[in-house]
Design a protein around this motif. Structure first.
Motif, PDB file in Angstrom:
ATOM      1  N   GLY A 122       3.346  16.271 -21.038  1.00  0.00           N
ATOM      2  CA  GLY A 122       2.582  17.474 -20.744  1.00  0.00           C
ATOM      3  C   GLY A 122       1.519  17.233 -19.690  1.00  0.00           C
ATOM      4  N   GLU A 123       0.550  18.152 -19.616  1.00  0.00           N
ATOM      5  CA  GLU A 123      -0.471  18.079 -18.562  1.00  0.00           C
ATOM      6  C   GLU A 123      -1.449  16.923 -18.766  1.00  0.00           C
ATOM      7  OE1 GLU A 123      -2.626  21.732 -17.590  1.00  0.00           O
ATOM      8  OE2 GLU A 123      -0.792  22.840 -18.110  1.00  0.00           O
ATOM      9  N   GLY A 124      -2.202  16.607 -17.701  1.00  0.00           N
ATOM     10  CA  GLY A 124      -3.323  15.677 -17.814  1.00  0.00           C
ATOM     11  C   GLY A 124      -2.988  14.235 -17.530  1.00  0.00           C
ATOM     12  N   ARG A 125      -1.800  14.002 -16.967  1.00  0.00           N
ATOM     13  CA  ARG A 125      -1.400  12.624 -16.711  1.00  0.00           C
ATOM     14  C   ARG A 125      -0.831  12.545 -15.295  1.00  0.00           C
ATOM     15  NH1 ARG A 125       2.679   9.023 -18.104  1.00  0.00           N
ATOM     16  NH2 ARG A 125       2.149   7.230 -19.383  1.00  0.00           N
ATOM     17  N   GLY A 126      -1.615  13.037 -14.356  1.00  0.00           N
ATOM     18  CA  GLY A 126      -1.092  13.157 -12.981  1.00  0.00           C
ATOM     19  C   GLY A 126      -1.651  12.157 -11.994  1.00  0.00           C
ATOM     20  N   THR A 127      -2.420  11.178 -12.472  1.00  0.00           N
ATOM     21  CA  THR A 127      -3.073  10.245 -11.540  1.00  0.00           C
ATOM     22  C   THR A 127      -2.135   9.114 -11.121  1.00  0.00           C
ATOM     23  OG1 THR A 127      -5.243  10.738 -12.444  1.00  0.00           O
ATOM     24  CG2 THR A 127      -5.015   8.634 -11.291  1.00  0.00           C
ATOM     25  N   VAL A 128      -2.165   8.826  -9.832  1.00  0.00           N
ATOM     26  CA  VAL A 128      -1.368   7.728  -9.284  1.00  0.00           C
ATOM     27  C   VAL A 128      -2.329   6.660  -8.761  1.00  0.00           C
ATOM     28  CG1 VAL A 128       0.321   7.064  -7.517  1.00  0.00           C
ATOM     29  CG2 VAL A 128       0.524   9.289  -8.675  1.00  0.00           C
ATOM     30  N   ILE A 129      -2.134   5.431  -9.211  1.00  0.00           N
ATOM     31  CA  ILE A 129      -2.939   4.312  -8.722  1.00  0.00           C
ATOM     32  C   ILE A 129      -2.295   3.763  -7.450  1.00  0.00           C
ATOM     33  CG2 ILE A 129      -3.751   1.961  -9.206  1.00  0.00           C
ATOM     34  CD1 ILE A 129      -3.838   2.718 -12.186  1.00  0.00           C
ATOM     35  N   THR A 130      -3.085   3.623  -6.394  1.00  0.00           N
ATOM     36  CA  THR A 130      -2.615   2.966  -5.165  1.00  0.00           C
ATOM     37  C   THR A 130      -3.575   1.825  -4.847  1.00  0.00           C
ATOM     38  OG1 THR A 130      -3.856   4.399  -3.671  1.00  0.00           O
ATOM     39  CG2 THR A 130      -1.641   5.142  -4.308  1.00  0.00           C
ATOM     40  N   LEU A 131      -3.252   1.019  -3.862  1.00  0.00           N
ATOM     41  CA  LEU A 131      -4.034  -0.194  -3.607  1.00  0.00           C
ATOM     42  C   LEU A 131      -4.938  -0.066  -2.380  1.00  0.00           C
ATOM     43  CD1 LEU A 131      -1.363  -2.961  -4.307  1.00  0.00           C
ATOM     44  CD2 LEU A 131      -2.992  -1.923  -5.895  1.00  0.00           C
TER      45      LEU A 131
ATOM     46  N   GLU B 220      -6.181  15.903  -5.267  1.00  0.00           N
ATOM     47  CA  GLU B 220      -6.754  15.099  -6.359  1.00  0.00           C
ATOM     48  C   GLU B 220      -5.701  14.179  -6.975  1.00  0.00           C
ATOM     49  OE1 GLU B 220      -8.372  17.456  -9.560  1.00  0.00           O
ATOM     50  OE2 GLU B 220      -8.794  19.058  -8.116  1.00  0.00           O
ATOM     51  N   GLY B 221      -6.184  13.209  -7.758  1.00  0.00           N
ATOM     52  CA  GLY B 221      -5.258  12.457  -8.601  1.00  0.00           C
ATOM     53  C   GLY B 221      -4.849  11.113  -8.040  1.00  0.00           C
ATOM     54  N   PHE B 222      -5.733  10.482  -7.255  1.00  0.00           N
ATOM     55  CA  PHE B 222      -5.437   9.126  -6.783  1.00  0.00           C
ATOM     56  C   PHE B 222      -6.635   8.224  -7.047  1.00  0.00           C
ATOM     57  CE2 PHE B 222      -2.752  11.912  -4.339  1.00  0.00           C
ATOM     58  CZ  PHE B 222      -1.509  11.306  -4.498  1.00  0.00           C
ATOM     59  N   ARG B 223      -6.372   7.012  -7.508  1.00  0.00           N
ATOM     60  CA  ARG B 223      -7.422   6.003  -7.637  1.00  0.00           C
ATOM     61  C   ARG B 223      -6.945   4.735  -6.957  1.00  0.00           C
ATOM     62  NH1 ARG B 223      -8.598   8.316 -12.781  1.00  0.00           N
ATOM     63  NH2 ARG B 223      -7.653   6.635 -13.987  1.00  0.00           N
ATOM     64  N   HIS B 224      -7.855   4.094  -6.229  1.00  0.00           N
ATOM     65  CA  HIS B 224      -7.503   2.919  -5.426  1.00  0.00           C
ATOM     66  C   HIS B 224      -7.990   1.664  -6.114  1.00  0.00           C
ATOM     67  CE1 HIS B 224      -6.597   6.016  -2.608  1.00  0.00           C
ATOM     68  NE2 HIS B 224      -7.864   6.404  -2.529  1.00  0.00           N
ATOM     69  N   ALA B 225      -7.117   0.656  -6.133  1.00  0.00           N
ATOM     70  CA  ALA B 225      -7.431  -0.588  -6.837  1.00  0.00           C
ATOM     71  C   ALA B 225      -7.296  -1.776  -5.891  1.00  0.00           C
ATOM     72  CB  ALA B 225      -6.462  -0.767  -8.007  1.00  0.00           C
ATOM     73  N   ASP B 226      -8.045  -2.839  -6.186  1.00  0.00           N
ATOM     74  CA  ASP B 226      -7.808  -4.103  -5.481  1.00  0.00           C
ATOM     75  C   ASP B 226      -6.439  -4.628  -5.887  1.00  0.00           C
ATOM     76  OD1 ASP B 226     -10.098  -4.220  -3.980  1.00  0.00           O
ATOM     77  OD2 ASP B 226     -11.263  -5.220  -5.549  1.00  0.00           O
TER      78      ASP B 226
ATOM     79  N   ASP C  25      -4.954   9.118 -17.959  1.00  0.00           N
ATOM     80  CA  ASP C  25      -4.467  10.143 -17.035  1.00  0.00           C
ATOM     81  C   ASP C  25      -3.483   9.588 -15.998  1.00  0.00           C
ATOM     82  OD1 ASP C  25      -6.359   8.542 -15.841  1.00  0.00           O
ATOM     83  OD2 ASP C  25      -7.290  10.169 -14.698  1.00  0.00           O
ATOM     84  N   VAL C  26      -3.129   8.299 -16.120  1.00  0.00           N
ATOM     85  CA  VAL C  26      -2.295   7.673 -15.083  1.00  0.00           C
ATOM     86  C   VAL C  26      -0.808   7.865 -15.386  1.00  0.00           C
ATOM     87  CG1 VAL C  26      -1.649   5.453 -14.034  1.00  0.00           C
ATOM     88  CG2 VAL C  26      -4.062   5.972 -14.503  1.00  0.00           C
ATOM     89  N   CYS C  27      -0.030   8.162 -14.330  1.00  0.00           N
ATOM     90  CA  CYS C  27       1.424   8.270 -14.505  1.00  0.00           C
ATOM     91  C   CYS C  27       2.201   7.270 -13.667  1.00  0.00           C
ATOM     92  CB  CYS C  27       1.910   9.679 -14.182  1.00  0.00           C
ATOM     93  SG  CYS C  27       1.657  10.172 -12.481  1.00  0.00           S
ATOM     94  N   ALA C  28       1.551   6.614 -12.700  1.00  0.00           N
ATOM     95  CA  ALA C  28       2.325   5.739 -11.816  1.00  0.00           C
ATOM     96  C   ALA C  28       1.433   4.837 -10.991  1.00  0.00           C
ATOM     97  CB  ALA C  28       3.188   6.578 -10.871  1.00  0.00           C
ATOM     98  N   VAL C  29       2.048   3.767 -10.478  1.00  0.00           N
ATOM     99  CA  VAL C  29       1.421   2.932  -9.452  1.00  0.00           C
ATOM    100  C   VAL C  29       2.325   2.986  -8.229  1.00  0.00           C
ATOM    101  CG1 VAL C  29       0.698   0.599  -8.813  1.00  0.00           C
ATOM    102  CG2 VAL C  29       0.436   1.377 -11.175  1.00  0.00           C
ATOM    103  N   LEU C  30       1.711   3.208  -7.068  1.00  0.00           N
ATOM    104  CA  LEU C  30       2.446   3.243  -5.802  1.00  0.00           C
ATOM    105  C   LEU C  30       1.912   2.132  -4.914  1.00  0.00           C
ATOM    106  CD1 LEU C  30       4.192   4.630  -3.525  1.00  0.00           C
ATOM    107  CD2 LEU C  30       2.227   6.124  -3.105  1.00  0.00           C
TER     108      LEU C  30
END
Ligand SMILES: *Cc1c(COP(=O)(O)O)cnc(C)c1O
Length: 394
Positions: free
Chosen positions: A125-134, A163-169, A182-187
């Motif tokens: 369902g809703e609320g899990r649309g965030t994609v982690i990128t580097l 919206e919906g992206f977080r950047h990681a080392d 809220d995360v659904c994937a890593v790209l």
């Protein structure tokens, strides 16, 4: 037409969004190109990784012209042979389940993002649309893929971004730090291209794949630059001991024609059903026929030589010991060169281009992406231009 006439018309009629070299290219063969005045250039750039089998490869030209004279376009509302043939070739060579065809890298990555969000929506369902990128990643120039790109210079002017992206080392702690419900994937790119030719650590990537599995995040690999043989295997993931849930490709796939797309695994086969995703030109017969020709050419001994050619170029450059260049890095024929001394990477690149060697920059360094079909003679010509041009610089 002269170079001066051409550049004057460009300035008058073309939107000036590109920092072009003061060089025009008119025609060529393989990795040897010529400008309007007939001056020769050795191509260590492939039109930014696009001309995977060089310029005007006879089998590629035949495939494109044959298909163009048969059927140039038919919409995705009908079946046609070339894109099915290309999808089959890509799936059987990768172990992926099914393909979607698009027209550019950014559009292909948008497809991956939609795939991940819908996979998650269907299941949770809703609320899990965030994609982690580097950090230092590059995923494209659309409003959404700019947001996905992990470099602040790209997050300007065009607000509001998606919206919906977080950047990681690029390490496991870095990814854990930005993870959440809220995360659904890593790209990620396995070798960050525009960021500076930065190969990811194999152990990190394998641990990341395990984390994705444990959290039911999709593992999305952006192979827009690393794909189609560039790193010495058809796709870079094949050297990392992982299976992505989906991967995007573009640049080199059709050997010079605009094409992109993505492959998904069995788990994701039914996520994007009828009516959820489409693009008018996707899988265009001429581009798809070109893609089939590219894969056939790679099969004929070209792919097998990519690592060897890359190692030869890197060793030769390091052996030159030029004061303005540092270490080399990369995978296959995706090569980064550190720049040191008084000149910036842009200055060095401009000098090389003026001297007849087409090179690229990436991050703070130089980047080489020669056609995968480049010959020993062409590599040696390019290397000697590099030595002569940069040799005297400090
Ligand atoms: C070039 C590139 C893109 C963008 O591709 P376009 O065809 O310019 O939209 C996306 N991701 C990576 C890794 C790239 O190298």
């Amino acid at each position: 037409m002269t170079h001066e006439q051409l550049t004057a018309l460009d300035r008058q009629y073309v939107l000036q969004t590109y920092g072009r070299n003061d060089v025009d290219i008119d025609h060529g063969r393989g990795a040897t190109l010529y400008d309007l005045a007939g001056k020769e250039y050795i191509d260590f750039s492939s039109g930014i990784g696009v001309n995977s089998v060089g310029t005007a490869h006879p089998a590629w030209v035949k495939a494109v012209t044959d298909q163009a004279s048969k059927l140039g376009h038919i919409s995705n509302l009908f079946y046609s042979q070339p894109y099915v043939a290309l999808a089959e070739k890509l799936c059987t060579r990768t172990g992926m389940a099914a393909a979607f065809f698009a027209n550019s890298g950014a559009e292909s990555n948008e497809g991956l993002i939609k795939l991940a969000r819908k996979y998650s929506f269907d299941k949770y369902g809703e609320g899990r649309g965030t994609v982690i990128t580097l950090n230092k990643s590059f995923h494209g120039r659309t409003v959404t893929t700019l947001a996905a790109t992990g470099q602040d210079v790209f997050h300007q002017y065009f607000f509001p971004f998606t919206e919906g992206f977080r950047h990681a080392d690029p390490n496991l702690d870095g990814v854990q730090e930005v993870s959440g419900h809220d995360v659904c994937a890593v790209l990620l790119e396995l070798v960050q291209g525009e960021g500076g030719v930065l190969p990811m650590d194999v152990t990190f990537v394998q641990k990341l794949a395990e984390l994705c599995k444990a959290r039911d995040w999709l593992l999305l690999v952006d192979e827009v630059q690393t794909g189609v043989g560039r790193t010495g295997t058809l796709f870079a993931f094949q050297q990392y001991g992982i299976m992505p849930d989906a991967l995007s490709f573009a640049k080199g796939i059709a050997g010079g024609l605009p094409m992109g797309g993505f492959l998904v695994n069995e788990k994701c086969r039914n996520v994007l059903g009828p009516g959820t995703h489409a693009t008018t030109f996707g899988g265009n017969p001429v581009c798809a026929a070109a893609g089939c020709a590219v894969l056939d050419i790679l099969d004929q001994g070209v792919l097998d030589q990519v690592k060897e050619k890359g190692a030869y170029l890197r060793q030769s450059i390091e052996d030159m010991n030029l004061p303005c260049l540092g270490k080399t890095r990369g995978l296959g024929l995706m090569i980064g060169i550190e720049v040191k001394g008084e000149h910036t990477n842009k200055e060095l690149c401009a000098m090389l281009v003026r001297s007849g060697l087409l090179a690229l920059t990436a991050g703070p360094g130089l980047r080489l992406l020669p056609p995968l079909t480049i010959t020993k003679e062409e590599m040696d010509k390019g290397l000697s231009i590099m030595k002569e041009t940069l040799g005297g610089l400090t």
